[in-house]
Design a protein around this motif. Structure first.
Motif, PDB file in Angstrom:
ATOM      1  N   PHE A 144       0.870  -1.292   0.021  1.00 53.37           N
ATOM      2  CA  PHE A 144      -0.068   0.109  -0.039  1.00 53.37           C
ATOM      3  C   PHE A 144       0.740   1.326  -0.021  1.00 53.37           C
ATOM      4  CE2 PHE A 144       0.661  -0.280   4.584  1.00 53.37           C
ATOM      5  CZ  PHE A 144       0.774   0.909   4.947  1.00 53.37           C
ATOM      6  N   LEU A 145       0.366   2.310  -0.409  1.00 56.65           N
ATOM      7  CA  LEU A 145       1.003   3.765  -0.380  1.00 56.65           C
ATOM      8  C   LEU A 145       0.262   4.605   0.686  1.00 56.65           C
ATOM      9  CD1 LEU A 145       1.049   4.171  -4.252  1.00 56.65           C
ATOM     10  CD2 LEU A 145       2.608   2.762  -2.950  1.00 56.65           C
ATOM     11  N   ALA A 146       0.908   5.656   1.091  1.00 57.46           N
ATOM     12  CA  ALA A 146       0.517   6.608   1.981  1.00 57.46           C
ATOM     13  C   ALA A 146       1.017   7.964   1.253  1.00 57.46           C
ATOM     14  CB  ALA A 146       1.063   6.387   3.331  1.00 57.46           C
ATOM     15  N   ILE A 147       0.221   8.907   1.097  1.00 59.63           N
ATOM     16  CA  ILE A 147       0.590  10.032   0.782  1.00 59.63           C
ATOM     17  C   ILE A 147      -0.011  11.281   1.527  1.00 59.63           C
ATOM     18  CG2 ILE A 147       0.082   9.410  -1.531  1.00 59.63           C
ATOM     19  CD1 ILE A 147      -2.386  10.762  -1.680  1.00 59.63           C
ATOM     20  N   ASP A 148       0.646  12.438   1.484  1.00 62.21           N
ATOM     21  CA  ASP A 148       0.396  13.692   2.017  1.00 62.21           C
ATOM     22  C   ASP A 148       0.999  14.819   1.369  1.00 62.21           C
ATOM     23  OD1 ASP A 148      -0.590  14.945   4.806  1.00 62.21           O
ATOM     24  OD2 ASP A 148       1.440  15.949   4.543  1.00 62.21           O
ATOM     25  N   GLY A 149       0.267  15.992   1.534  1.00 60.19           N
ATOM     26  CA  GLY A 149       0.653  17.188   0.846  1.00 60.19           C
ATOM     27  C   GLY A 149       0.743  18.361   1.730  1.00 60.19           C
ATOM     28  N   GLU A 150       1.514  19.276   1.345  1.00 58.53           N
ATOM     29  CA  GLU A 150       1.693  20.639   2.078  1.00 58.53           C
ATOM     30  C   GLU A 150       1.192  21.886   1.042  1.00 58.53           C
ATOM     31  OE1 GLU A 150       1.841  20.919   5.240  1.00 58.53           O
ATOM     32  OE2 GLU A 150       2.523  19.000   5.925  1.00 58.53           O
ATOM     33  N   PHE A 151       0.224  22.581   1.259  1.00 61.47           N
ATOM     34  CA  PHE A 151      -0.258  23.822   0.603  1.00 61.47           C
ATOM     35  C   PHE A 151       0.362  25.192   0.934  1.00 61.47           C
ATOM     36  CE2 PHE A 151      -3.482  20.105   1.559  1.00 61.47           C
ATOM     37  CZ  PHE A 151      -3.181  19.562   0.276  1.00 61.47           C
ATOM     38  N   SER A 152      -0.062  25.830   0.151  1.00 60.09           N
ATOM     39  CA  SER A 152       0.326  27.631   0.338  1.00 60.09           C
ATOM     40  C   SER A 152      -0.795  28.220   1.120  1.00 60.09           C
ATOM     41  CB  SER A 152       0.685  28.006  -0.837  1.00 60.09           C
ATOM     42  OG  SER A 152      -0.460  28.098  -1.881  1.00 60.09           O
ATOM     43  N   GLY A 153      -1.869  27.513   1.110  1.00 61.97           N
ATOM     44  CA  GLY A 153      -3.168  28.146   2.046  1.00 61.97           C
ATOM     45  C   GLY A 153      -4.204  27.184   1.737  1.00 61.97           C
ATOM     46  N   ILE A 154      -5.293  27.294   2.485  1.00 61.38           N
ATOM     47  CA  ILE A 154      -6.475  26.487   2.539  1.00 61.38           C
ATOM     48  C   ILE A 154      -7.794  27.406   1.885  1.00 61.38           C
ATOM     49  CG2 ILE A 154      -8.194  25.358   4.104  1.00 61.38           C
ATOM     50  CD1 ILE A 154      -5.391  24.123   3.997  1.00 61.38           C
TER      51      ILE A 154
END
Length: 556
Positions: free
Chosen positions: A24-34
């Protein structure tokens, strides 16, 4: 492994290999805003339907940038009873790599940037070394442009010149200048030059004539191959998203992952569709099997055992009884993480501990089998109730967005829709409904809110009290939905007739800040929601871990 523009191509083989062998794979992201307008509480209103939440996130969150993408692959080693992990941390930035590629505009939210900076986020690495990318629509358009240019270069030779804005290749000489250019090329030194454009044509034509036809074609082919290399090789996420679409459908795990999924599709595949059902269809093509660990931790049988579902706290709780910390080791040659020294809000690390949380909760489900099992695979039928259901933050009675089927439709007969003057605050609403005991207020915009009553029989009484009121109006939730549906149908009819879209304020879609109107501000990380009475019936099998056992299903 950190992956940047400099080492991206060299990393592709290890990435493909890690994905192919993973369980399986796990993912996550970081953003410049919401959110580009509404406050967090307005963007995540407690009475949103899944469709309303999707529309708000699509409208108010997609102009931000996903600029760090974490991917961790987990492979179970049966012989050693442990998982082997490979972590990839991608820095992403849509730098134009040719004059024809899109020049992306994006926005930043100061609070998000400040928070990431406080966590030691390296913005210089994003902007200087971030991997450029194209989504499939942009790549297709760029390929068409390249093919058209190539066919022009290899076509029948019309007298040509190099573009006034570039000295890199020939294009057709305008008909009105052909005779003049032909004469002047022969007797250039004796010619008086009428104006600047013709003078430039002369210099460029002379330079290009120095290159024979074979050399010209060779130079054009080299240029075309360079551009094609950029177009094909720098499409970030092509490496794993293509693998996710394989027939076996790798399980992709995330934590509170709705925005991660939306941004990944929006930036790397295609623009998000307007309708929720179309978004579900696209998502199922890109991510055939999803699992949200925040939703998993918020429902049976974990709900009664876990007090805080924020990622960092969840990882800590899942090390304690009745759970057990999984055996996970870093594969040789890959970056290792130590949970004792937290690196939260680095996408690769967050993906890593998301994977740890999933393994711990999946293995816990093995205690329901007869006999119990200490390891549950990512393909076990015990996990099916959690597939393709993405956690919905702060929705009172709908815990998830169902990607692979219809969404829950709870009764809201106890809910009132209230409109009032712009000057009103939460305290005014509590005063208005003071005779009805405990209430819950969910703001929509500056002049409307939902009010949930504790007793159903009070609804009609409250509606009757507003019949002669001048400053406010109270409607049942059913009346509110009926009016909204009517407006939607009018808009659709106008659009079909070619008229302009109707302009009306739909619930929850205002971009006006509501700061100061509420008596309480929501915390940055929401606490567990109460899903009493609306949990999926499939989860009822796990309601009593001490007394209820599930027979071995042959797929664990």
């Amino acid at each position: 492994m950190e992956v940047t523009r400099q080492n991206f191509k060299d990393s592709l083989c290890p990435i493909y290999s890690a994905i192919e062998e993973a369980d399986f794979l796990a993912i996550d992201g970081e953003f410049s805003g919401i959110s580009d307008g509404p406050s967090v509480s307005a963007l995540t209103n407690g009475m949103d339907t899944p469709g309303e939440r999707y529309v708000k996130l699509r409208k108010h969150s997609m102009d931000f940038l996903l600029f760090q993408f974490g991917l961790c692959t987990f492979r179970y080693d049966q012989s050693q009873s442990k998982y082997l992990m490979k972590a990839f941390n991608f820095y992403i930035f849509p730098k134009p790599f040719s004059r024809n590629s899109p020049d992306i505009k994006f926005i930043c939210q100061s609070s998000s940037i400040d928070f990431l900076a406080s966590q030691g986020f390296d913005f210089n690495k994003v902007f200087r070394s971030g991997i450029p990318y194209l989504n499939q629509e942009e790549e297709s358009q760029l390929r068409e442009q390249y093919e058209e240019r190539r066919s022009q270069v290899n076509g029948a030779g019309t007298p040509s010149y190099i573009s006034p804005n570039s000295c890199k290749g020939p294009v057709n000489v305008p008909d009105e200048h052909k005779d003049f250019i032909g004469r002047v090329v022969v007797s250039f030194l004796h010619c008086s030059l009428p104006h600047r454009f013709q003078r430039k044509l002369i210099y460029q034509t002379l330079n290009w004539n120095k290159v024979d036809e074979e050399e010209r074609r060779r130079m054009e082919q080299q240029k075309y191959e360079r551009e094609q290399s950029h177009s094909c090789g720098l499409q970030i996420c092509e490496f794993h998203l293509a693998s996710l679409s394989l027939p076996q459908g790798k399980l992709v795990v995330g934590h509170n992952m709705l925005l991660d999924v939306m941004h990944t599709i929006h930036q790397f595949y295609c623009s998000l569709p307007e309708e929720l059902d179309d978004f579900k269809e696209v998502t199922m093509c890109v991510f055939p099997r999803l699992l949200d660990t925040k939703l998993m931790a918020s429902t049976q049988p974990f709900k009664e055992l876990i007090t805080n579902t924020s990622l960092a706290e969840l990882e800590k709780q899942l090390k304690e009884k009745p759970f057990k910390a999984p055996r996970v080791e870093c594969s040789e040659g890959f970056q290792s993480y130590d949970t004792a020294s937290e690196r939260l809000h680095e996408a690769g690390y967050d993906a890593y501990i998301t994977g740890l949380c999933f393994i711990s909760m999946a293995n816990y489900l093995g205690s329901f089998l007869t006999p119990p099992r200490s390891h549950i695979s990512a393909r076990s039928k015990l996990l099916e109730p959690f597939y393709n259901k993405l956690f919905l933050m702060r929705v009172i009675d709908i815990p998830y967005l169902n990607i692979s089927g219809p969404d829950l439709q709870p009764k809201r007969d106890h809910v009132l829709y209230v409109t009032f003057p712009k000057e009103w605050k939460t305290s005014d609403l509590y005063q208005l409904f003071s005779a009805f005991g405990n209430i819950q207020v969910s703001w929509l915009d500056d002049t409307s809110a939902f009010v949930s009553l504790s007793q159903l029989e009070q609804v009609q009484i409250a509606v009757n009290t507003s019949q002669y009121a001048e400053s406010y109006r109270i409607q049942t939730y059913a009346e509110y939905l009926q009016a909204k549906q009517k407006n939607t149908n009018i808009n659709r009819k106008w659009a079909e007739d070619g008229w302009a879209d109707a302009s009306y304020k739909s619930a929850g879609m205002t971009s006006t800040s509501l700061t100061g109107k509420r008596s309480l501000s929501p915390t940055q990380e929401d606490q567990n929601s109460d899903f009493t009475g609306i949990a999926d019936s499939n989860w009822s099998n796990y309601s009593n871990p001490e007394t209820k056992k599930i027979k071995r299903d042959g797929m664990v």
